[in-house]
Motif scaffolding. Structure first.
Motif, mmCIF file in Angstrom:
data_model
loop_
_atom_site.group_PDB
_atom_site.id
_atom_site.type_symbol
_atom_site.label_atom_id
_atom_site.label_comp_id
_atom_site.label_asym_id
_atom_site.label_seq_id
_atom_site.Cartn_x
_atom_site.Cartn_y
_atom_site.Cartn_z
ATOM 1 N N GLU A 269 -9.361 -9.662 5.288
ATOM 2 C CA GLU A 269 -9.208 -9.481 3.846
ATOM 3 C C GLU A 269 -9.710 -10.720 3.119
ATOM 4 O OE1 GLU A 269 -5.592 -7.110 2.581
ATOM 5 O OE2 GLU A 269 -4.874 -7.996 4.446
ATOM 6 N N LEU B 131 -4.523 3.794 13.599
ATOM 7 C CA LEU B 131 -3.620 3.056 14.484
ATOM 8 C C LEU B 131 -2.388 2.685 13.668
ATOM 9 C CD1 LEU B 131 -6.177 0.588 16.101
ATOM 10 C CD2 LEU B 131 -4.982 2.447 17.283
ATOM 11 N N ARG C 272 -8.740 -6.507 -9.374
ATOM 12 C CA ARG C 272 -7.294 -6.377 -9.563
ATOM 13 C C ARG C 272 -6.940 -6.442 -11.051
ATOM 14 N NH1 ARG C 272 -7.966 -5.245 -4.305
ATOM 15 N NH2 ARG C 272 -8.186 -7.071 -2.979
ATOM 16 N N SER D 109 -0.726 -5.112 4.406
ATOM 17 C CA SER D 109 -1.938 -5.766 3.911
ATOM 18 C C SER D 109 -1.526 -7.135 3.413
ATOM 19 C CB SER D 109 -2.509 -4.942 2.749
ATOM 20 O OG SER D 109 -3.329 -5.747 1.922
ATOM 21 N N GLY E 287 -11.105 -2.881 7.964
ATOM 22 C CA GLY E 287 -10.380 -2.547 9.190
ATOM 23 C C GLY E 287 -11.230 -2.902 10.399
ATOM 24 N N GLU F 270 -14.317 5.523 6.168
ATOM 25 C CA GLU F 270 -14.044 4.326 5.370
ATOM 26 C C GLU F 270 -13.725 3.133 6.264
ATOM 27 O OE1 GLU F 270 -10.522 4.588 2.776
ATOM 28 O OE2 GLU F 270 -10.437 2.423 3.116
ATOM 29 N N VAL F 271 -14.499 2.070 6.105
ATOM 30 C CA VAL F 271 -14.197 0.840 6.848
ATOM 31 C C VAL F 271 -13.666 -0.267 5.942
ATOM 32 C CG1 VAL F 271 -15.637 1.173 8.894
ATOM 33 C CG2 VAL F 271 -16.657 0.191 6.836
ATOM 34 N N GLY G 218 -10.397 -5.340 1.920
ATOM 35 C CA GLY G 218 -9.891 -5.407 3.294
ATOM 36 C C GLY G 218 -10.745 -4.533 4.189
ATOM 37 N N GLU H 161 0.820 -1.214 0.000
ATOM 38 C CA GLU H 161 0.000 0.000 0.000
ATOM 39 C C GLU H 161 0.855 1.266 0.000
ATOM 40 O OE1 GLU H 161 -3.271 0.074 -0.417
ATOM 41 O OE2 GLU H 161 -3.260 -2.108 -0.536
ATOM 42 N N ARG I 80 1.010 0.148 9.698
ATOM 43 C CA ARG I 80 1.213 1.332 8.861
ATOM 44 C C ARG I 80 1.881 2.407 9.700
ATOM 45 N NH1 ARG I 80 -3.440 1.138 4.678
ATOM 46 N NH2 ARG I 80 -3.462 -1.118 4.424
ATOM 47 N N TYR J 175 -2.257 -1.875 -8.139
ATOM 48 C CA TYR J 175 -2.858 -3.142 -8.599
ATOM 49 C C TYR J 175 -4.320 -3.000 -9.047
ATOM 50 C CZ TYR J 175 -4.246 -2.644 -3.712
ATOM 51 O OH TYR J 175 -4.715 -2.142 -2.536
ATOM 52 N N GLN K 196 -2.928 -8.609 1.031
ATOM 53 C CA GLN K 196 -3.588 -8.773 -0.266
ATOM 54 C C GLN K 196 -2.799 -9.527 -1.335
ATOM 55 O OE1 GLN K 196 -5.023 -5.172 -2.191
ATOM 56 N NE2 GLN K 196 -4.608 -6.161 -4.159
ATOM 57 N N GLU L 95 1.937 5.460 9.837
ATOM 58 C CA GLU L 95 1.285 6.686 9.366
ATOM 59 C C GLU L 95 1.599 7.805 10.335
ATOM 60 O OE1 GLU L 95 -2.088 6.402 7.188
ATOM 61 O OE2 GLU L 95 -2.673 4.394 7.822
HETATM 62 O O1 4AD Z 1 -7.937 0.819 1.998
HETATM 63 P P1 4AD Z 1 -6.805 -0.001 2.530
HETATM 64 O O2 4AD Z 1 -5.461 0.621 2.567
HETATM 65 O O3 4AD Z 1 -6.821 -1.313 1.633
HETATM 66 C C1 4AD Z 1 -5.872 -2.282 1.626
HETATM 67 O O4 4AD Z 1 -4.956 -2.403 2.389
HETATM 68 C C2 4AD Z 1 -6.154 -3.345 0.600
HETATM 69 N N1 4AD Z 1 -4.898 -3.967 0.217
HETATM 70 C C3 4AD Z 1 -7.123 -4.339 1.185
HETATM 71 C C4 4AD Z 1 -7.508 -5.424 0.218
HETATM 72 O O5 4AD Z 1 -8.089 -5.135 -0.814
HETATM 73 N N2 4AD Z 1 -7.196 -6.662 0.529
HETATM 74 O O6 4AD Z 1 -7.151 -0.504 3.984
HETATM 75 C C5 4AD Z 1 -8.298 -1.282 4.221
HETATM 76 C C6 4AD Z 1 -8.975 -0.860 5.491
HETATM 77 C C7 4AD Z 1 -9.468 0.589 5.505
HETATM 78 O O7 4AD Z 1 -10.705 0.703 4.883
HETATM 79 C C8 4AD Z 1 -9.568 0.854 7.004
HETATM 80 O O8 4AD Z 1 -10.760 0.329 7.532
HETATM 81 C C9 4AD Z 1 -8.410 0.067 7.554
HETATM 82 O O9 4AD Z 1 -8.068 -0.910 6.596
HETATM 83 N N3 4AD Z 1 -7.248 0.921 7.831
HETATM 84 C C10 4AD Z 1 -6.893 1.341 9.058
HETATM 85 N N4 4AD Z 1 -7.451 1.150 10.257
HETATM 86 C C11 4AD Z 1 -6.854 1.697 11.343
HETATM 87 N N5 4AD Z 1 -5.724 2.423 11.277
HETATM 88 C C12 4AD Z 1 -5.110 2.642 10.090
HETATM 89 N N6 4AD Z 1 -3.963 3.331 10.058
HETATM 90 C C13 4AD Z 1 -5.701 2.099 8.903
HETATM 91 N N7 4AD Z 1 -5.370 2.108 7.596
HETATM 92 C C14 4AD Z 1 -6.323 1.383 6.962
#
Ligand code: 4AD
Length: 439
Positions: free
Chosen positions: A233, A226, A369, A193, A410, A362-363, A408, A173, A216, A338, A195, A218
């Protein structure tokens, strides 16, 4: 002093199951939550992690010695209470015990978290104790129910649980949020992830899911982020975007309805407005990114097409709906390498995010892909990712490539929404936040 089990050879009962034992003599094991005494009669409020029970200790009935023992109990002392339980609607938890014996296991030192209000920083420093309070145990019990519900949902639908690795050689990601580590002299990263591995597992097993911690780095100090969070996923061979969204709405509806069914006590403790959850039933509305931008501009936001939504934008969009809403077909330029471009309009991708109602944002992130080898190679180059690290991933497009989709979710954001919490830090026993990892 650690006490020994008394001569009473009784099964101990969980407080949440007291209803099955009304009128019986039973033993409950737990910790003292609160105590009131009027000299001859004492009320012990005991918690065991499943609920609260009021024990009534009458000096006349238990005798001087047992009464004196109970009188030493401080907040959070551990104990065993034996007595007859009966329904008492006016009492916490709806049951009361007429205590015949009190066994003191350990007298707690002066407990730092009292029944008065404490600031969040004070509580966060003592998270290992804070999790004992009724509100926190209610949240963690809902979290557990949600995790079970997800697993049951996928099990019922013949999905295979295929776990992804935590230590990985490449980013999934984007490269800006990687936690780097030294893997015996080689550079490695904690997984953002599962994925990419899930895609390989889906090409082997058809429909799979994985559930594990993701990381992450972040630099965001928000109520939604977090550094370490858990993600469910799923990845499905031969699914397109619409099938992907249908699966997600069924899954989210199932999980919310399960919590409503099985966590009524917990939702009551959390004072959750249940009416906001009762209507969470599929189908969920779907709008395109372009329509979402129109909603923002109508709301006076002056939002340019092509930018990513921030939390306030997501709140405006989701406030138009009484259930979660899918926003699909985001601009290709702001999404991961992707994501498959829409053949009808390659400026956008066949991806969709699910925004929770009530401003929870966003959840879920997911989509279809890229299944074409040349395009995927091109994207990896455009995103300046090291192609060598992705050779195995490109193999999936060399040997029996198939359309496939996944997503995915969260876990912590979902728990925050279902429980109606202001902040993500309460959704996990030990949150890892920006500059904060104690305890
Ligand atoms: O949208 P994201 O980044 O998607 C992926 O990682 C894809 N590779 C998933 C996939 O298709 N298999 O993250 C997915 C979800 C977000 O919608 C959010 O709910 C959660 O992960 N998320 C977090 N939750 C808490 N803290 C963070 N720093 C988060 N970053 C993402």
């Amino acid at each position: 002093m650690i006490g020994k089990r008394s001569g009473l050879d009784l099964e101990t009962v969980l407080i949440k199951n007291l209803g099955r034992h009304s009128g019986q003599q039973i033993t409950v094991e737990g910790w003292l939550y609160n105590r009131r005494s009027s000299g001859k009669i004492m009320f012990l409020i005991v918690r065991d992690g499943t609920g609260l029970l009021q024990g009534v200790v009458a000096k006349k009935e238990v005798g001087e010695e047992v009464f004196a023992k109970a009188d030493q109990l401080t907040q959070e002392s551990s104990l065993r209470l034996t007595g007859i339980v009966h329904e008492e609607p006016r009492s916490v938890g709806g049951y009361e015990m007429h205590v015949t014996n009190v066994e003191v296991i350990h007298i707690a030192q002066e407990y730092p978290i009292t029944h008065k209000e404490h600031g969040v920083d004070f509580l966060a420093e003592r998270r290992h104790l804070w999790i004992r309070t009724p509100r926190q145990t209610a949240i963690l019990r809902v979290r557990s129910e949600i995790e079970h519900a997800f697993r049951d949902f996928f099990y019922q639908r013949d999905f295979v649980l295929a776990d992804a690795p935590i230590i990985t050689p490449a980013a999934c990601e984007g490269t800006t949020t990687l936690f780097e580590l030294d893997y015996h002299g080689e550079k490695a990263f904690l997984s953002q992830s599962g994925q990419l591995y899930s895609e390989a597992n889906a090409m082997a097993l058809g429909r799979i899911y994985c559930f594990g911690p993701t990381f992450r780095a972040e630099k965001s100090k928000t109520r939604r982020h977090l550094m370490e969070f858990w993600m469910i996923e799923a990845e499905m061979a031969f699914f397109d975007l619409e099938q992907n969204m249908r699966l997600q709405e069924d899954m989210v509806s199932y999980v919310v309805q399960r919590v409503l069914e099985r966590c009524q006590n917990e939702l009551k403790v959390l004072e959750r407005d249940i009416s906001k959850l009762e209507n969470i039933k599929a189908p969920f509305p779907r709008i395109s990114y372009t329509e979402a931008v129109e909603i923002l501009n109508k709301a006076g936001e002056d939002f340019p097409w092509g930018e990513d939504f921030g939390a306030p934008h997501e709140t405006i969009i989701s406030s138009q709906f009484d259930r979660p809403v899918f926003v699909h077909r985001y601009p290709t330029a702001i999404k991961a390498f992707y994501m498959k471009p829409d053949p009808n309009d390659p400026k956008v991708v066949l991806g969709a995010d699910l925004l929770a109602p009530e401003g929870y944002g966003e959840v879920i992130g997911g989509g279809q892909r890229i299944d074409d080898l040349a395009l995927l190679e091109q994207r990896i180059a455009e995103h300046k990712l090291p192609v060598e690290a992705f050779e195995w991933y490109l193999d999936l497009r060399r040997y029996g490539s198939a359309p496939h989709s996944g997503f995915g979710l969260g876990l912590e954001r979902t728990v925050a929404w279902i429980c109606g919490l202001d902040h993500i830090r309460e959704t996990i026993p030990f949150p890892r936040m920006l500059h904060k990892m104690y305890p």
